[in-house]
Design a protein around this motif. Structure first.
Motif, PDB file in Angstrom:
ATOM      1  N   LYS A   1      28.996 -11.441  -9.707  1.00  0.00           N
ATOM      2  CA  LYS A   1      30.253 -11.001  -9.104  1.00  0.00           C
ATOM      3  C   LYS A   1      31.396 -11.546  -9.968  1.00  0.00           C
ATOM      4  CE  LYS A   1      28.046  -9.432  -5.423  1.00  0.00           C
ATOM      5  NZ  LYS A   1      26.713  -9.448  -6.089  1.00  0.00           N
TER       6      LYS A   1
ATOM      7  N   TYR B   1      43.981  -5.988  15.296  1.00  0.00           N
ATOM      8  CA  TYR B   1      44.587  -5.883  13.981  1.00  0.00           C
ATOM      9  C   TYR B   1      45.781  -6.800  13.869  1.00  0.00           C
ATOM     10  CZ  TYR B   1      41.962  -1.904  12.498  1.00  0.00           C
ATOM     11  OH  TYR B   1      40.953  -1.099  12.088  1.00  0.00           O
TER      12      TYR B   1
ATOM     13  N   GLU C   1      47.723  -5.055  -4.776  1.00  0.00           N
ATOM     14  CA  GLU C   1      47.316  -6.411  -4.392  1.00  0.00           C
ATOM     15  C   GLU C   1      46.151  -6.926  -5.232  1.00  0.00           C
ATOM     16  OE1 GLU C   1      46.895  -3.655  -2.783  1.00  0.00           O
ATOM     17  OE2 GLU C   1      45.022  -3.597  -1.630  1.00  0.00           O
ATOM     18  N   LEU C   2      45.343  -6.002  -5.785  1.00  0.00           N
ATOM     19  CA  LEU C   2      44.234  -6.419  -6.655  1.00  0.00           C
ATOM     20  C   LEU C   2      44.773  -6.851  -8.018  1.00  0.00           C
ATOM     21  CD1 LEU C   2      41.781  -3.496  -5.851  1.00  0.00           C
ATOM     22  CD2 LEU C   2      41.762  -5.806  -4.867  1.00  0.00           C
TER      23      LEU C   2
ATOM     24  N   ARG D   1      46.870 -11.187  -5.289  1.00  0.00           N
ATOM     25  CA  ARG D   1      46.969 -11.542  -3.867  1.00  0.00           C
ATOM     26  C   ARG D   1      45.618 -11.361  -3.171  1.00  0.00           C
ATOM     27  NH1 ARG D   1      46.112  -9.358   0.921  1.00  0.00           N
ATOM     28  NH2 ARG D   1      47.188 -10.403   2.606  1.00  0.00           N
TER      29      ARG D   1
ATOM     30  N   LYS E   1      41.491 -10.761  -3.770  1.00  0.00           N
ATOM     31  CA  LYS E   1      40.361 -10.762  -4.707  1.00  0.00           C
ATOM     32  C   LYS E   1      39.388  -9.673  -4.257  1.00  0.00           C
ATOM     33  CE  LYS E   1      41.891 -14.618  -6.653  1.00  0.00           C
ATOM     34  NZ  LYS E   1      43.241 -14.505  -6.034  1.00  0.00           N
TER      35      LYS E   1
ATOM     36  N   ILE F   1      33.726  -4.163  -5.422  1.00  0.00           N
ATOM     37  CA  ILE F   1      33.052  -3.786  -6.669  1.00  0.00           C
ATOM     38  C   ILE F   1      31.627  -4.347  -6.686  1.00  0.00           C
ATOM     39  CG2 ILE F   1      33.048  -4.057  -9.178  1.00  0.00           C
ATOM     40  CD1 ILE F   1      36.180  -4.196  -8.983  1.00  0.00           C
ATOM     41  N   GLY F   2      31.497  -5.630  -6.388  1.00  0.00           N
ATOM     42  CA  GLY F   2      30.182  -6.265  -6.413  1.00  0.00           C
ATOM     43  C   GLY F   2      29.236  -5.652  -5.391  1.00  0.00           C
TER      44      GLY F   2
ATOM     45  N   PRO G   1      47.649   3.501   7.167  1.00  0.00           N
ATOM     46  CA  PRO G   1      48.778   4.251   7.720  1.00  0.00           C
ATOM     47  C   PRO G   1      50.149   3.925   7.116  1.00  0.00           C
ATOM     48  CG  PRO G   1      48.216   2.451   9.175  1.00  0.00           C
ATOM     49  CD  PRO G   1      47.275   2.362   8.012  1.00  0.00           C
TER      50      PRO G   1
ATOM     51  N   ASP H   1      49.952   3.514   1.252  1.00  0.00           N
ATOM     52  CA  ASP H   1      48.630   4.154   1.319  1.00  0.00           C
ATOM     53  C   ASP H   1      48.748   5.585   0.831  1.00  0.00           C
ATOM     54  OD1 ASP H   1      46.908   2.070   2.425  1.00  0.00           O
ATOM     55  OD2 ASP H   1      48.270   2.160   4.130  1.00  0.00           O
TER      56      ASP H   1
ATOM     57  N   VAL I   1      33.928   0.904  12.094  1.00  0.00           N
ATOM     58  CA  VAL I   1      34.675  -0.331  12.338  1.00  0.00           C
ATOM     59  C   VAL I   1      35.999  -0.037  13.028  1.00  0.00           C
ATOM     60  CG1 VAL I   1      35.742  -2.357  11.269  1.00  0.00           C
ATOM     61  CG2 VAL I   1      33.593  -1.436  10.343  1.00  0.00           C
ATOM     62  N   SER I   2      36.764   0.904  12.478  1.00  0.00           N
ATOM     63  CA  SER I   2      38.114   1.113  13.011  1.00  0.00           C
ATOM     64  C   SER I   2      38.480   2.597  13.092  1.00  0.00           C
ATOM     65  CB  SER I   2      39.131   0.373  12.153  1.00  0.00           C
ATOM     66  OG  SER I   2      39.043   0.823  10.815  1.00  0.00           O
TER      67      SER I   2
ATOM     68  N   VAL J   1      39.494  -2.437   2.931  1.00  0.00           N
ATOM     69  CA  VAL J   1      39.059  -3.588   3.740  1.00  0.00           C
ATOM     70  C   VAL J   1      37.534  -3.693   3.610  1.00  0.00           C
ATOM     71  CG1 VAL J   1      38.910  -4.522   6.088  1.00  0.00           C
ATOM     72  CG2 VAL J   1      40.991  -3.320   5.355  1.00  0.00           C
TER      73      VAL J   1
ATOM     74  N   ILE K   1      35.048  -2.397   6.214  1.00  0.00           N
ATOM     75  CA  ILE K   1      35.076  -0.942   6.404  1.00  0.00           C
ATOM     76  C   ILE K   1      34.467  -0.234   5.194  1.00  0.00           C
ATOM     77  CG2 ILE K   1      36.549   1.034   6.966  1.00  0.00           C
ATOM     78  CD1 ILE K   1      38.589  -0.921   8.123  1.00  0.00           C
TER      79      ILE K   1
END
Lengths: 238, 238
Positions: A14, A206, B7-8, B12, B14, B18-19, B67, B71, B127-128, B144, B147
Motif C-alpha cells: 500500500k 453523517y 483532498e488527495l 488532507r 490519504k 487504490i490499495g 451532494p 462533487d 451504506v448510504s 468514502v 462506500i
C-alpha cells in the motif's frame, strides 16, 4: 508525482509516499497537480515521465532504484531524456566505502545503484546510502517510505519557494445533503477560496468537515465567516 | 483507476481505495495497469477519463459523487462521453424514499446525487443509498472508503472473469545487494514468472521478501525451486 512498482498495482504494497509528498508540498506552498502509478514496464515509465515532466514544473518519482532486476527506474529515466546512463563516480565512492566498512562485497547488483543518466546530481540517502538523483526537473527517489521521506527532506531546500496556502478547517455537525445548497452559494461568492466538503459516517450519522483553502488571507477569513454564519443559521433551524 | 479529489493531492486525505481495488482485482485475476489521481477540475477529469477508458478494458473511479458543489464527477463523466446528464428515475425513487423515511428534506443538493449520464446503470450503495453508476466500461464509485468497498463488491459479479494469478512469497534473510545478481539470472530463465523483490530495513539489517507471480502454476513452481536453491547456496556460503 510518478509512483513506480508492480507491487503497488497488485495490492501487495500500500503506497505511503503519495500522501507524504502531498502534505509536504502543500506545507511548502507547492500544488501537487497529478499522481500516476505505473508498473515495472520501461516504456510505460519513460512515456509517463515524459508526459509529466513536460506538463509540470517539478516531477517526483518513487520506487525502482534498488539493486535487483526489477529496479529499472534509472534506465527508464535515462531513456525518457534520451541520455546515456553510467555509474556516477560520487555514488561509486559513497557505496564502495559504505560496503567496505560493513565488510560486504560491492557486487554488480549493488553497483547498479550507482547508475544515473548523464548530468544527474545525487540526492543524499541518510538511511541506506544508495542515493537518488535529480535530472532537470525530475527528482528520482526510493520507494521504501523511510528513504523516500529522508530524500524528500533533502531536496526541499532546492525547490522553488511557493506561496504558502492557508487553510481553515470547520467541523460541521450536518451531513452534506443539508449544507450542499448554501455551501455552493458561498463557494460562488468566494472564487479565491477553495472550499472542500468531506463527509464522514459514524454511528449511523453523517457529519462533515469543511476545509477552506486560499493563498489570500482576507478572502479566506471572509469565506470562513460566511460558513460559520451558514452553520449558525442551520443550527437555529433544526 | 482514476481517483478524484483535491483532498488527495493536498494530503488532507490519504487514499485508501487504490490499495483495496488493487488487491481485489488481483484476487479476481484482473491486472490493474495504471492509477491516476487528479483534482476537482472538470476538464482534467474528463480528459483523463477519456485517455484511460480508451486504453484499458475497465476503468474504476473514486470520489466526487456526493451532494456538494465540489462533487463534479458525474458531470465530468458525462462530458467525457459527450452525453447529456439528468436525474436517474431509479435513483430519485431510492433517495426520495430514503430521505422520507428519515424525515429529511430531499434538497436540491441531495437530488444532485441522482444525476447520471444518459444510459448509465446504477451501482448499489448499501451504506448510504446514494448510488454509483456504470457507463460503458467505466464504474463511477464513491470516495468514502466504506462506500467504495461496498460498491466494488457489488460490481464484481459484472466483471469479466480473469485467469487467477498465483503467487508464492519467499522470505529471504539477505539484503537485495546479496541476491540481486543470482535473482536476475533466475528471472531471465523464467520469463513466464514475474519476480519482485521487496526490501525491508529493520534493526539496522536488511531483509527481503521475494514474491513470484504467474498465471502458469508449473512455471511458478520451477522458479520457486530455483529461488530456494539460490537461498540455500547463499546460506551455505555465509
Amino acid at each position: 508525482m510518478l509512483a513506480i512498482g508492480d507491487e503497488l498495482l497488485s495490492g501487495r504494497t500500500k503506497d505511503k509516499n503519495i500522501g507524504v509528498l502531498a502534505e509536504t508540498l502543500t506545507a511548502c506552498g507547492i500544488d501537487l497537480k497529478e499522481v500516476r502509478i505505473v508498473g515495472d514496464e520501461p516504456q510505460m515509465i519513460a512515456d509517463t515521465l515524459n508526459t509529466l515532466r513536460r506538463s509540470y514544473d517539478l516531477v517526483f518519482t518513487s520506487g525502482g532504484i534498488g539493486p535487483t532486476h526489477d529496479d529499472i527506474t534509472a534506465d527508464a529515466v535515462a531513456a525518457a531524456f534520451g541520455l546515456p546512463i553510467s555509474e556516477h563516480p560520487q555514488a561509486v565512492a559513497l557505496l564502495s566505502a559504505h560496503y567496505e566498512q560493513r565488510g560486504l562485497e560491492f557486487t554488480p547488483a549493488r553497483r547498479r545503484m550507482t547508475r544515473t543518466p548523464q548530468g544527474a546530481s545525487l540526492i543524499d540517502n541518510p538511511v541506506s546510502v544508495a542515493p537518488g538523483f535529480r535530472i532537470d526537473n525530475v527528482f528520482v527517489m526510493a520507494g521504501v517510505p523511510a528513504i523516500f521521506q529522508a530524500m524528500l527532506q533533502n531536496v526541499l531546500p532546492d525547490l522553488p519557494a511557493g506561496q504558502a496556502i492557508s487553510s481553515v478547517s470547520i467541523p460541521c455537525p450536518f451531513g452534506e445533503g443539508d449544507i450542499g445548497d448554501p455551501l455552493a452559494a458561498i463557494q460562488s461568492r468566494h472564487p479565491a477560496v477553495s472550499i472542500g466538503s468531506y463527509p464522514s459516517f459514524q454511528r449511523e450519522r453523517y457529519s462533515t468537515e469543511l476545509v477552506l483553502r486560499s493563498r489570500d488571507e482576507a478572502a479566506l477569513a471572509a469565506a470562513a465567516r460566511d460558513v460559520e454564519a451558514m452553520l449558525a443559521a442551520l443550527a437555529a433551524r433544526s
